[in-house]
Scaffold this active site. Structure first.
Site, PDB file in Angstrom:
ATOM      1  N   LYS A   1       0.828  -1.204   0.000  1.00 28.16           N
ATOM      2  CA  LYS A   1       0.000   0.000   0.000  1.00 28.16           C
ATOM      3  C   LYS A   1       0.874   1.270   0.000  1.00 28.16           C
ATOM      4  CE  LYS A   1      -3.920  -2.252   0.031  1.00 28.16           C
ATOM      5  NZ  LYS A   1      -3.709  -3.659   0.333  1.00 28.16           N
TER       6      LYS A   1
HETATM    7  C1  PLP Z   1      -4.941  -4.639   0.943  1.00 28.54           C
HETATM    8  C2  PLP Z   1      -6.387  -4.692   1.087  1.00 28.54           C
HETATM    9  C3  PLP Z   1      -7.011  -5.252   2.216  1.00 28.54           C
HETATM   10  C4  PLP Z   1      -6.257  -5.985   3.281  1.00 28.54           C
HETATM   11  O1  PLP Z   1      -5.284  -5.241   3.934  1.00 28.54           O
HETATM   12  P1  PLP Z   1      -4.327  -5.947   5.001  1.00 28.54           P
HETATM   13  O2  PLP Z   1      -3.730  -4.775   5.725  1.00 28.54           O
HETATM   14  O3  PLP Z   1      -3.319  -6.726   4.238  1.00 28.54           O
HETATM   15  O4  PLP Z   1      -5.158  -6.786   5.883  1.00 28.54           O
HETATM   16  C5  PLP Z   1      -8.389  -5.184   2.309  1.00 28.54           C
HETATM   17  N1  PLP Z   1      -9.126  -4.620   1.349  1.00 28.54           N
HETATM   18  C6  PLP Z   1      -8.578  -4.091   0.244  1.00 28.54           C
HETATM   19  C7  PLP Z   1      -9.461  -3.456  -0.784  1.00 28.54           C
HETATM   20  C8  PLP Z   1      -7.192  -4.120   0.061  1.00 28.54           C
HETATM   21  O5  PLP Z   1      -6.655  -3.608  -1.045  1.00 28.54           O
END
Ligand code: PLP
Length: 390
Positions: free
Chosen positions: A181
């Site tokens: 992210k």
């Molecule tokens: C990355 C992501 C998640 C999960 O995030 P984590 O921090 O890895 O649990 C959930 N929803 C969306 C849309 C994502 O892109």
């Protein structure tokens, strides 16, 4: 080799981690955790932000806070990561999928109301690629039907809708700080509590069902088990890494947007000539350069292009297999209405490498390879691309 992703690193991460160790505090809710959540509260104008161990866990907290239980229904799109649905399924809910809009790949707000039953408890929106869902309409539908709105803003940190931060619009917002992210702490996330009435319970759920947070503020003499909950606090070591990133949040955002815009300009002719489609950003949205994707003719062409790029040392990837087509999705969910776009559009989507500090040279190389790939290809049926533009 051009990786699909490289985790963001600004430079101060190691110093801050060392500082956390020297502070003799590496469990949760120390100085760095507070710096991070305090910064987000101010920047995104929310009453309370709690750092969590992941966005998945933040979503689980959201589901508990919405008091989701067996028999309840939640409405969401099927084009999303498993965690969006999983968090609610774990509480016994049935997921009701509705179709997406082909232009943003977000939930089609016009399909929501028809999917509401007397069992519906929440609408869960995913701001795909950091581009907002049509929140005015969605909030209005929720209000009229007395439903919670949970924002999966995992990809939407620093994006806005009509000038308002994503994650701060619904009842609960959820961020991810996974290494893929925009801002990272390795694994981590945050829940944004937009109605102060939920803050106390949120703190309890995050602290193993105890009132430990109150205890630390001196509001109770000892802490005890008061509700059910889990352990959703990240370590200070992770928070220290994140703080280095949040301190430079604008720089990271601008850097990603520059790369995004460079892709977008470089590929304009391919779109004009009907070979591909580029992402669309509605007027009321500012995005955060989370993702650059293109859409090609069909799944065969996509596989061919992935292979073509791989042979040229470029890692391009796709996601998601729509949840309603998965084994768990069939078991725990149902699709309301017709799947006009979810399956078709997801099969055409290809994500290109984009990360903090990717070089312009790399982007130029990637877009040149894509242009060469399409040189002798027939154009996409213009009617199809018109349709997809909405
Ligand atoms: C990355 C992501 C998640 C999960 O995030 P984590 O921090 O890895 O649990 C959930 N929803 C969306 C849309 C994502 O892109």
């Amino acid at each position: 080799m051009i990786n699909f992703n490289t985790p963001p690193c600004i430079g101060n991460e190691i110093d801050y981690i060392e500082e956390a160790i020297k502070n003799n505090k590496i469990c949760g809710d120390g100085i760095f955790t507070k710096k991070c959540s305090g910064w987000m509260e101010k920047r995104f104008k929310v009453p309370k932000v709690l750092l969590t161990t992941s966005c998945t866990h933040a979503l689980e907290m959201s589901a508990i806070l919405c008091d989701i239980g067996p028999g309840d229904e939640v409405i969401m799109s099927s084009f999303t990561f498993v965690s969006t649905a999983n968090a609610f399924v774990m509480r016994g809910a049935t997921v009701v999928f509705v179709d997406i809009r082909p232009d943003t790949m977000n939930i089609d707000e016009t399909k929501i109301e028809g999917a509401i039953t007397e069992k519906t408890k929440a609408i869960v929106v995913v701001h795909y690629a950091g581009v907002a869902c049509e929140m005015n309409k969605i909030m209005e539908i929720a209000k009229r039907n007395n439903l919670f709105v949970v924002e999966d803003a995992a990809q939407g940190v620093m994006s806005t809708y009509n000038g308002i931060a994503l994650g701060s619009i619904g009842d609960f917002g959820n961020f991810s700080f996974h290494e893929t992210k925009n801002y990272s702490m390795g694994e981590g996330g945050a829940i944004l509590i937009n109605d102060s009435r939920h803050v106390e319970l949120a703190e309890i759920i995050r602290e193993k069902g105890t009132d430990r947070s109150k205890f630390f503020r001196g509001q109770v003499d000892k802490y005890t088990w008061v509700e059910y909950g889990s352990s959703y606090l990240p370590s200070e070591i992770n928070a220290a890494y994140l703080w280095a990133q949040l301190e430079q949040a604008n720089e990271i955002n601008e850097n990603r947007l520059r790369s995004w815009n460079y892709y977008h300009e470089s590929l304009v002719d391919l779109e004009k000539n009907g070979y591909i489609q580029r992402p669309y950003i509605p007027e009321e949205c500012t995005h955060n350069g989370h993702m650059y994707y293109i859409k090609v003719k069909d799944i065969e062409e996509r596989s061919e292009l992935i292979e073509y790029l791989k042979e040229r040392d470029i890692m391009a990837v796709f996601h998601y297999i729509p949840l309603h087509l998965s084994r768990a999705g069939e078991k725990y969910g149902r699709f309301h209405g017709e799947d006009i776009y979810t399956s078709n559009e997801s099969e055409r989507l290809l994500r290109l490498p984009l990360y903090y500090n990717i070089s312009e040279d790399n982007i130029r190389y990637i877009t040149n390879c894509i242009k060469t790939f399409f040189k002798d290809k027939p154009k996409v049926d213009s009617k199809l691309s018109e349709l997809a533009k909405g």
